[in-house]
Design a protein around this motif. Structure first.
Motif, mmCIF file in Angstrom:
data_model
loop_
_atom_site.group_PDB
_atom_site.id
_atom_site.type_symbol
_atom_site.label_atom_id
_atom_site.label_comp_id
_atom_site.label_asym_id
_atom_site.label_seq_id
_atom_site.Cartn_x
_atom_site.Cartn_y
_atom_site.Cartn_z
ATOM 1 N N GLN A 82 0.830 -1.210 0.000
ATOM 2 C CA GLN A 82 0.000 0.000 0.000
ATOM 3 C C GLN A 82 0.861 1.256 0.000
ATOM 4 O O GLN A 82 0.497 2.261 -0.602
ATOM 5 C CB GLN A 82 -0.976 0.021 1.189
ATOM 6 C CG GLN A 82 -1.878 -1.210 1.300
ATOM 7 C CD GLN A 82 -2.787 -1.450 0.114
ATOM 8 O OE1 GLN A 82 -2.503 -1.031 -1.013
ATOM 9 N NE2 GLN A 82 -3.881 -2.159 0.330
ATOM 10 N N LYS A 83 2.016 1.171 0.648
ATOM 11 C CA LYS A 83 2.934 2.312 0.603
ATOM 12 C C LYS A 83 3.414 2.534 -0.823
ATOM 13 O O LYS A 83 3.618 3.673 -1.249
ATOM 14 C CB LYS A 83 4.125 2.075 1.527
ATOM 15 C CG LYS A 83 3.861 2.493 2.947
ATOM 16 C CD LYS A 83 5.171 2.732 3.675
ATOM 17 C CE LYS A 83 5.581 1.554 4.476
ATOM 18 N NZ LYS A 83 6.830 1.642 5.197
ATOM 19 N N ARG A 85 1.721 2.248 -3.286
ATOM 20 C CA ARG A 85 0.649 2.983 -3.969
ATOM 21 C C ARG A 85 0.433 4.344 -3.333
ATOM 22 O O ARG A 85 -0.583 4.992 -3.532
ATOM 23 C CB ARG A 85 -0.652 2.181 -3.916
ATOM 24 C CG ARG A 85 -0.564 0.885 -4.702
ATOM 25 C CD ARG A 85 -1.914 0.448 -5.214
ATOM 26 N NE ARG A 85 -2.692 -0.292 -4.247
ATOM 27 C CZ ARG A 85 -3.978 -0.553 -4.406
ATOM 28 N NH1 ARG A 85 -4.630 -0.101 -5.470
ATOM 29 N NH2 ARG A 85 -4.633 -1.253 -3.512
ATOM 30 N N GLY A 86 1.387 4.761 -2.504
ATOM 31 C CA GLY A 86 1.348 6.120 -1.969
ATOM 32 C C GLY A 86 0.551 6.284 -0.696
ATOM 33 O O GLY A 86 0.300 7.409 -0.273
ATOM 34 N N ALA A 87 0.145 5.162 -0.054
ATOM 35 C CA ALA A 87 -0.575 5.294 1.206
ATOM 36 C C ALA A 87 0.371 5.827 2.261
ATOM 37 O O ALA A 87 1.513 5.401 2.339
ATOM 38 C CB ALA A 87 -1.126 3.938 1.637
ATOM 39 N N GLU A 88 -0.115 6.782 3.059
ATOM 40 C CA GLU A 88 0.713 7.324 4.131
ATOM 41 C C GLU A 88 0.376 6.578 5.403
ATOM 42 O O GLU A 88 -0.714 6.729 5.945
ATOM 43 C CB GLU A 88 0.455 8.813 4.301
ATOM 44 C CG GLU A 88 1.004 9.623 3.152
ATOM 45 C CD GLU A 88 0.761 11.102 3.354
ATOM 46 O OE1 GLU A 88 1.718 11.797 3.675
ATOM 47 O OE2 GLU A 88 -0.391 11.524 3.207
ATOM 48 N N LEU A 108 11.116 1.726 -0.636
ATOM 49 C CA LEU A 108 10.433 1.026 0.453
ATOM 50 C C LEU A 108 11.463 0.558 1.471
ATOM 51 O O LEU A 108 11.185 0.492 2.659
ATOM 52 C CB LEU A 108 9.653 -0.179 -0.081
ATOM 53 C CG LEU A 108 8.276 0.126 -0.637
ATOM 54 C CD1 LEU A 108 7.663 -1.118 -1.224
ATOM 55 C CD2 LEU A 108 7.364 0.690 0.434
ATOM 56 N N ARG A 125 7.649 9.832 -1.066
ATOM 57 C CA ARG A 125 6.383 9.424 -1.683
ATOM 58 C C ARG A 125 6.379 9.716 -3.179
ATOM 59 O O ARG A 125 5.839 8.952 -3.963
ATOM 60 C CB ARG A 125 5.214 10.145 -1.018
ATOM 61 C CG ARG A 125 4.426 9.248 -0.111
ATOM 62 C CD ARG A 125 3.366 10.045 0.578
ATOM 63 N NE ARG A 125 2.061 9.791 0.017
ATOM 64 C CZ ARG A 125 1.147 10.738 -0.173
ATOM 65 N NH1 ARG A 125 1.422 11.984 0.079
ATOM 66 N NH2 ARG A 125 -0.036 10.417 -0.649
ATOM 67 N N ARG A 146 7.857 7.031 -5.025
ATOM 68 C CA ARG A 146 6.977 5.865 -5.175
ATOM 69 C C ARG A 146 5.957 6.054 -6.293
ATOM 70 O O ARG A 146 5.488 5.094 -6.880
ATOM 71 C CB ARG A 146 6.276 5.568 -3.853
ATOM 72 C CG ARG A 146 7.284 5.118 -2.839
ATOM 73 C CD ARG A 146 6.685 4.640 -1.558
ATOM 74 N NE ARG A 146 7.794 4.392 -0.645
ATOM 75 C CZ ARG A 146 7.785 4.671 0.646
ATOM 76 N NH1 ARG A 146 6.701 5.162 1.203
ATOM 77 N NH2 ARG A 146 8.837 4.438 1.380
ATOM 78 N N PHE A 147 5.599 7.309 -6.550
ATOM 79 C CA PHE A 147 4.677 7.546 -7.664
ATOM 80 C C PHE A 147 5.407 7.422 -8.993
ATOM 81 O O PHE A 147 4.812 7.066 -10.004
ATOM 82 C CB PHE A 147 4.037 8.931 -7.548
ATOM 83 C CG PHE A 147 3.170 9.087 -6.325
ATOM 84 C CD1 PHE A 147 2.281 8.072 -5.969
ATOM 85 C CD2 PHE A 147 3.228 10.225 -5.533
ATOM 86 C CE1 PHE A 147 1.479 8.196 -4.839
ATOM 87 C CE2 PHE A 147 2.435 10.353 -4.412
ATOM 88 C CZ PHE A 147 1.561 9.330 -4.066
ATOM 89 N N PHE A 205 -7.055 4.102 -5.994
ATOM 90 C CA PHE A 205 -6.388 4.378 -4.711
ATOM 91 C C PHE A 205 -5.052 5.099 -4.897
ATOM 92 O O PHE A 205 -4.782 6.104 -4.238
ATOM 93 C CB PHE A 205 -6.194 3.070 -3.942
ATOM 94 C CG PHE A 205 -5.576 3.235 -2.575
ATOM 95 C CD1 PHE A 205 -6.253 3.912 -1.570
ATOM 96 C CD2 PHE A 205 -4.323 2.707 -2.284
ATOM 97 C CE1 PHE A 205 -5.687 4.052 -0.307
ATOM 98 C CE2 PHE A 205 -3.756 2.848 -1.027
ATOM 99 C CZ PHE A 205 -4.447 3.519 -0.035
ATOM 100 N N GLY A 206 -4.216 4.575 -5.800
ATOM 101 C CA GLY A 206 -2.908 5.200 -6.059
ATOM 102 C C GLY A 206 -3.034 6.619 -6.589
ATOM 103 O O GLY A 206 -2.518 7.569 -5.988
ATOM 104 N N ASN A 245 -4.109 9.035 -3.988
ATOM 105 C CA ASN A 245 -3.030 9.411 -3.077
ATOM 106 C C ASN A 245 -2.093 10.439 -3.699
ATOM 107 O O ASN A 245 -1.402 11.165 -2.996
ATOM 108 C CB ASN A 245 -2.227 8.179 -2.660
ATOM 109 C CG ASN A 245 -2.984 7.333 -1.665
ATOM 110 O OD1 ASN A 245 -3.761 7.839 -0.873
ATOM 111 N ND2 ASN A 245 -2.774 6.021 -1.720
ATOM 112 N N VAL A 269 -1.396 -0.109 -9.803
ATOM 113 C CA VAL A 269 -0.078 0.538 -9.830
ATOM 114 C C VAL A 269 0.133 1.279 -11.152
ATOM 115 O O VAL A 269 0.637 2.396 -11.183
ATOM 116 C CB VAL A 269 1.041 -0.502 -9.585
ATOM 117 C CG1 VAL A 269 2.413 0.131 -9.744
ATOM 118 C CG2 VAL A 269 0.907 -1.098 -8.191
ATOM 119 N N MET A 306 -0.971 4.908 -11.683
ATOM 120 C CA MET A 306 -0.165 6.038 -11.220
ATOM 121 C C MET A 306 0.744 6.539 -12.339
ATOM 122 O O MET A 306 1.462 7.525 -12.166
ATOM 123 C CB MET A 306 0.674 5.631 -10.006
ATOM 124 C CG MET A 306 -0.165 5.100 -8.853
ATOM 125 S SD MET A 306 0.746 4.942 -7.298
ATOM 126 C CE MET A 306 2.053 3.835 -7.723
#
Lengths: 268, 287
Positions: free
Chosen positions: A182-183, A185-188, B57, B80, B83-84, B108-109, B112, B158, B161
């Motif tokens: 989930q991180k 996918r940008g979840a904080e 990560l 972050r 990650r995008f 969801f992505g 965010n 994914v 994004m």
């Protein structure tokens, strides 16, 4: 982060402590706890500390691990200390504000409690650090077996415990994996405001619950396939056997406890 | 300039405990924009740990990860955004689905990322089309989909994004051959359409041979080699010695060579082998 959780963690080894019969280890741990609570004096605590240090040294586990075991209970320690500090009213008053006051007896009790809890956690961690969860539940089952006569479901309890213990690392790993996904996918989750974090928690809890149910289901099927039908008539792969060293360890512990009580009597 | 680069990247798990283990050991690689790369390595070789560094990560124990020449850990608060830009699809990604509808899950992505409604909708519909999920599935619960559809929905989550670098960890694990080809086909088409950089971890040499420009091989926490597909499969004996395989068709041609029928070329796809054989046969018929 999640990997740092040490509760119930087992560090394989071959020290004297590792090789002790787990049943004896549980009894010894109980004696150790009594040791910490029986003597209400610093002398009593000192004896308990000496005992714990000897045991930790014998286990050959890095002292750092015991420091780590204290970490999660830090908030609890602080709260206990603060409550004792502020609410004990006996003794000489050193500072006062409305109903809150700090007395010398309060300070004394706070320090005493902190030492006692630290010793309690560090010492009992030794049990789980040196005993694999499976042997531990085996030992609990054996120790509780007299209760079977009272129709208490000892085997079922032990089985539930071993399943729960067995799945703690699995679930931690799973949580870690879902969190990473989930991180990605940008979840904080460990950053961001409290509300975003709480909202993002859903994205972890839902998959985690679903996978837990799936695992439980699979486990039940697997147990069924191997004709599991409870404890009756089951034999064990590993028989617990006590050796002279187990009795020796028990004797030493009992001696420490007795010594502490006697010294405590003489002191007063 | 390479889009993704690592310098002496090293990662140690649980340092200072009895479980200490070096999972990635001084790895230096550099990936150009638009490449399609296959990542190989047997279980525990460190490849999953390696790819988790690419989107921040995991934080390297030592060494650097550079995205567009900039250290991704230079500003911790901007991780972050990394990650995008570097999308990572984990193994069995269908286990991370959680929303009420497929649409919401894929969104969801992008959500965010803070995009507006219209842009989110465009991306969700576009990527779900790219990955082969029809529009009427969008309002269904993700838990009602078939296994292959769930997998594709998770990958779309994914892709939506629109990362510059897309990394997929065994996207075809546990699928039947038809589902496998379908997913790989969609990923390849997506790669062609967007021109992004794609890394795919796979245990299937046939799959890797079918898409990779270059192959990255990890063995025992170290970079074993990172080279053009032809050159990697030319080292079939070394590859076998670290517990990996070369494609079956390469083995067939290696054996032919051993028996005297040398084609002088490294063969790793069936299609290429077919053309080579037909050519050789037609040459024979002529004289």
């Amino acid at each position: 982060m999640l990997r740092d959780i040490t509760i119930g963690q087992y560090f394989p080894g071959n020290s004297l402590i590792h090789r002790l019969d787990p049943r004896f280890k549980i009894v010894i741990t109980v004696l150790y706890i009594i040791m910490l609570f029986a003597g209400g004096t610093y002398t009593g605590l000192a004896i308990g500390a000496v005992y714990a240090f000897i045991a930790i040294a014998l286990s050959k586990i890095k002292p750092k691990m015991f420091v780590k075991s204290i970490k999660p209970i830090m908030p609890f320690l602080l709260i206990t200390a603060v409550i004792n500090l502020l609410l004990v009213s006996s003794g000489e008053i050193l500072w006062q504000w409305k109903f809150l006051k700090i007395t010398d007896a309060g300070i004394n009790i706070s320090v005493f409690m902190i030492i006692r809890i630290v010793l309690l956690i560090a010492g009992t961690s030794l049990l789980t650090y040196t005993t694999s969860p499976i042997t531990l539940t085996d030992a609990i089952e054996r120790l509780l077996s007299p209760l079977k006569k009272l129709k208490f479901p000892v085997h079922e309890l032990a089985m539930m415990m071993s399943i729960a213990l067995r799945f703690i690392p699995t679930l931690i790993e799973e949580t870690d994996k879902i969190m990473s996904a989930q991180k990605a996918r940008g979840a904080e989750i460990d950053t961001g405001s409290f509300i975003t974090r709480a909202r993002n928690l859903v994205s972890i809890l839902v998959p985690l619950f679903i996978s837990s149910f799936r695992r439980a289901d699979e486990l039940a099927t697997a147990m069924e396939c191997r004709c599991y039908n409870g404890g009756s008539g089951r034999t064990r792969l590993r028989q617990l056997k006590s050796a002279p060293r187990d009795y020796a360890a028990l004797f030493v512990t009992a001696a420490f406890l007795a010594g502490e009580i006697i010294i405590g009597r003489i002191w007063h | 300039m390479p889009i993704l680069e690592t310098q002496e990247l090293t990662y140690v798990y649980s340092p200072g405990t009895p479980f200490e283990k070096t999972a990635v050991d001084h790895v230096n690689i550099s990936i150009e924009k638009g490449e399609m790369i296959g990542v190989m390595g047997h279980t525990g070789s460190g490849k999953s740990t390696l790819i988790q560094h690419f989107n921040g990560l995991l934080r390297p124990t030592s060494g650097k990860v550079l995205l567009d020449g900039k250290d991704i850990w230079e500003d911790k608060t901007k991780i972050r955004d990394v990650r995008f830009r570097v999308g990572l699809v984990f193994q069995y990604p269908e286990y991370q689905l959680f929303e009420e509808t497929v649409f919401k899950d894929i969104a969801f992505g992008p959500k965010n990322m803070g995009l507006d409604e219209a842009e989110i909708k465009r991306r969700v519909l576009e990527t779900s089309h790219d990955i082969g999920l029809s529009e009427e599935l969008m309002e269904r619960s993700p838990f009602d989909l078939s296994g292959g559809q769930k997998r594709r929905a998770a990958i779309a989550g994914v892709m939506a994004m629109e990362p510059d670098v897309l990394i997929l960890d065994e996207p075809t694990a546990g699928l039947d051959p038809a589902g496998r080809d379908k997913i790989l086909g969609h990923i390849k088409a997506y790669h062609r359409r967007t021109g992004n950089t794609t890394l795919i971890v796979s245990h299937s040499m046939e799959d890797i041979a079918s898409f990779a420009d270059r192959i990255l091989v990890m063995s025992d926490s170290k970079l074993f080699c990172f080279d053009d597909t032809v050159k990697v499969f030319a080292r079939s004996e070394e590859i076998s010695s670290i517990g990996l395989d070369v494609p079956q068709i390469t083995r067939v041609f290696d054996e032919l060579k051993r028996q005297g029928a040398d084609f002088g070329k490294e063969v790793y796809t069936v299609e290429y082998a077919k053309n080579l054989l037909l050519k050789r046969l037609s040459e024979r018929e002529v004289p």
